[in-house]
Design an enzyme around this catalytic site. Sequence first.
Site, PDB file in Angstrom:
ATOM      1  N   HIS A 261       0.839  -1.207   0.000  1.00 22.46           N
ATOM      2  CA  HIS A 261       0.000   0.000   0.000  1.00 22.46           C
ATOM      3  C   HIS A 261       0.879   1.264   0.000  1.00 22.46           C
ATOM      4  O   HIS A 261       0.734   2.134  -0.862  1.00 22.46           O
ATOM      5  CB  HIS A 261      -0.915  -0.027   1.232  1.00 22.46           C
ATOM      6  CG  HIS A 261      -1.794   1.174   1.360  1.00 22.46           C
ATOM      7  ND1 HIS A 261      -3.089   1.196   0.899  1.00 22.46           N
ATOM      8  CD2 HIS A 261      -1.558   2.406   1.856  1.00 22.46           C
ATOM      9  CE1 HIS A 261      -3.607   2.387   1.120  1.00 22.46           C
ATOM     10  NE2 HIS A 261      -2.694   3.152   1.704  1.00 22.46           N
ATOM     11  N   GLU A 262       1.792   1.333   0.958  1.00 22.22           N
ATOM     12  CA  GLU A 262       2.639   2.536   1.047  1.00 22.22           C
ATOM     13  C   GLU A 262       3.522   2.656  -0.199  1.00 22.22           C
ATOM     14  O   GLU A 262       3.839   3.756  -0.642  1.00 22.22           O
ATOM     15  CB  GLU A 262       3.488   2.521   2.319  1.00 22.22           C
ATOM     16  CG  GLU A 262       2.700   2.458   3.637  1.00 22.22           C
ATOM     17  CD  GLU A 262       1.580   3.478   3.773  1.00 22.22           C
ATOM     18  OE1 GLU A 262       1.655   4.548   3.122  1.00 22.22           O
ATOM     19  OE2 GLU A 262       0.612   3.212   4.512  1.00 22.22           O
ATOM     20  N   HIS A 265       1.728   4.574  -2.748  1.00 28.56           N
ATOM     21  CA  HIS A 265       1.876   6.023  -2.506  1.00 28.56           C
ATOM     22  C   HIS A 265       3.261   6.477  -2.978  1.00 28.56           C
ATOM     23  O   HIS A 265       3.409   7.524  -3.608  1.00 28.56           O
ATOM     24  CB  HIS A 265       1.731   6.337  -1.013  1.00 28.56           C
ATOM     25  CG  HIS A 265       0.321   6.265  -0.511  1.00 28.56           C
ATOM     26  ND1 HIS A 265      -0.700   7.016  -1.027  1.00 28.56           N
ATOM     27  CD2 HIS A 265      -0.241   5.542   0.501  1.00 28.56           C
ATOM     28  CE1 HIS A 265      -1.831   6.755  -0.362  1.00 28.56           C
ATOM     29  NE2 HIS A 265      -1.577   5.853   0.566  1.00 28.56           N
ATOM     30  N   GLU A 291      -4.656   7.854  -2.876  1.00 25.45           N
ATOM     31  CA  GLU A 291      -5.147   6.589  -2.331  1.00 25.45           C
ATOM     32  C   GLU A 291      -5.476   5.593  -3.452  1.00 25.45           C
ATOM     33  O   GLU A 291      -5.327   4.390  -3.286  1.00 25.45           O
ATOM     34  CB  GLU A 291      -6.380   6.881  -1.459  1.00 25.45           C
ATOM     35  CG  GLU A 291      -6.728   5.827  -0.457  1.00 25.45           C
ATOM     36  CD  GLU A 291      -5.653   5.551   0.588  1.00 25.45           C
ATOM     37  OE1 GLU A 291      -4.730   6.360   0.777  1.00 25.45           O
ATOM     38  OE2 GLU A 291      -5.739   4.480   1.216  1.00 25.45           O
TER      39      GLU A 291
HETATM   40 ZN    ZN Z   1      -3.001   5.228   1.976  1.00 21.29          ZN
END
Ligand code: ZN
Length: 502
Positions: A261-262, A265, A291
């Site tokens: 997830h990170e 980003h 996101e």
């Molecule tokens: Zn996030």
Amino acid sequence: MSDPFARLNTLLKHQHVIDSVDGLLGWDEQVNLPPESADFRAEQMATMAKISHAAACDPEVGKLLTELESQVDALDEDRRAVVREARKDYDEVTRLPEEFVEEKARHSSAAYHAWHEARAARDFPAYAPFITKHIELAKKEADLQGWGDRPYDYMIDQHDPGFTAAKIDALFAELKAGLVPLVREIDAASANDGPSPFRGFPIGKQREFLEEVTAKLGFNYQRGRIDVSAHPFCSGNGADVRMTTRFQEDEPMDSLFSSIHETGHGLYEQGLRREFHHNALGEHVGMAVHESQSRMWENQVGRSRAFWRFFEPRFRECFHEQLKDVSSEKLYREVNAVRPTLIRVDSDEVHYNLHIILRFEIEQALFAGTLAVTDLPGVWNDKCEELLGRRPQHDSEGVLQDVHWSGGAFGYFPSYCLGNMIAAQNWVKAREALPDLDAEFARGDFSSLLDWTRREIHHHGRKYPTLELVERVTGRALSPQPLLAYLRERYGEIYLQSRGAD
Ligand code: ZN
């Protein structure tokens, strides 16, 4: 005579570098700070905040913007976008008196501590006055910014410019209508799955594996790193991305997927054009798009069969002992495990959006004045029952669980769900444009998807507002239908079709 556009860029760059130093101090606070150095760090950060504020309010920026606006026809489309967005930022920051900014910062700090204590003590009434005051401050801020009659819209605009409560309400209502029955079906089918069978995954190996995965996805470790913090986050910018994760021996999927997830980003930040990091052409467009990048890599990619076709052998090599009784099908089911929880940050992908709809409905009612802060816990719990089919036993697993309101971050929660919608809608388009994705993933090649996001999304920075960007990328207005279709396809295949025994 100097070129006003070049001069504006020099000043924006100055501001950007100051903010990045402030960001680095914030990262260090969460990752490295010795326990008794917190007071000094607070002083350092308060000083940096003042320096940053002064740079952002520099009257020369205002003069240059006025000058450039008077000759706007002579500017090309890119430069016009830079001026337009710099004007928005400048007006917003200069409209707030210094005393107000300080009052809000002081209150946020006090409210954070109050939240921490209230959550530990399960004592909502002790925290309620801090929320009340934050709502007052938010309304005052909206008023100062000229949004007096629409304070919640103002708060939403701070995270995702172009969205309003009414637009989000329409999207969420349509999502909710499709999602609640789907979730009920999947809940019924997964009810007997029991807890995760994963135990004792050595942390060193977890770290090794996730660094391999995230590098393979395209994260450039020469311009970024991953460390450990209590709550995973990604900060910094494309020149120096700082991601974090957390490790538990019995939760290998948590560290892996929070890292992916990170990384999503981080890939977005690294994809923003470096020469423009200080202006609208190289800044992210909003939290929902940010996101959407993290969610796509985490969910659409990281939880896919094709992804695991490539990574499963290596995963088994790292955790041979722990996985010896786990079949491939069982592993895939664990990757996509559906286990309802009252805690948003622990939620699986299927339930997650319901947690967000709950918070959005509550924030809307708080700002409309139809819900009193003192009634929050009861309403929260009722909505949990309605949406998630279960009721919190105490407020720490209910209204006290999130940090956001302690910082006055209203209007932030919707970004998570909008990000999921955008991710799903982009995903449809990406698969049309790149029909060989599954085969590429299965041989460990994620580059064509990354290049597609770079070209279609990252390259534009903040030039187009989110809703316009979504239409440009996908050819249609943002809709919850692709997300519903994706969830039904992914989870329906695992849970709703009769499969042989695994
Ligand atoms: Zn996030």
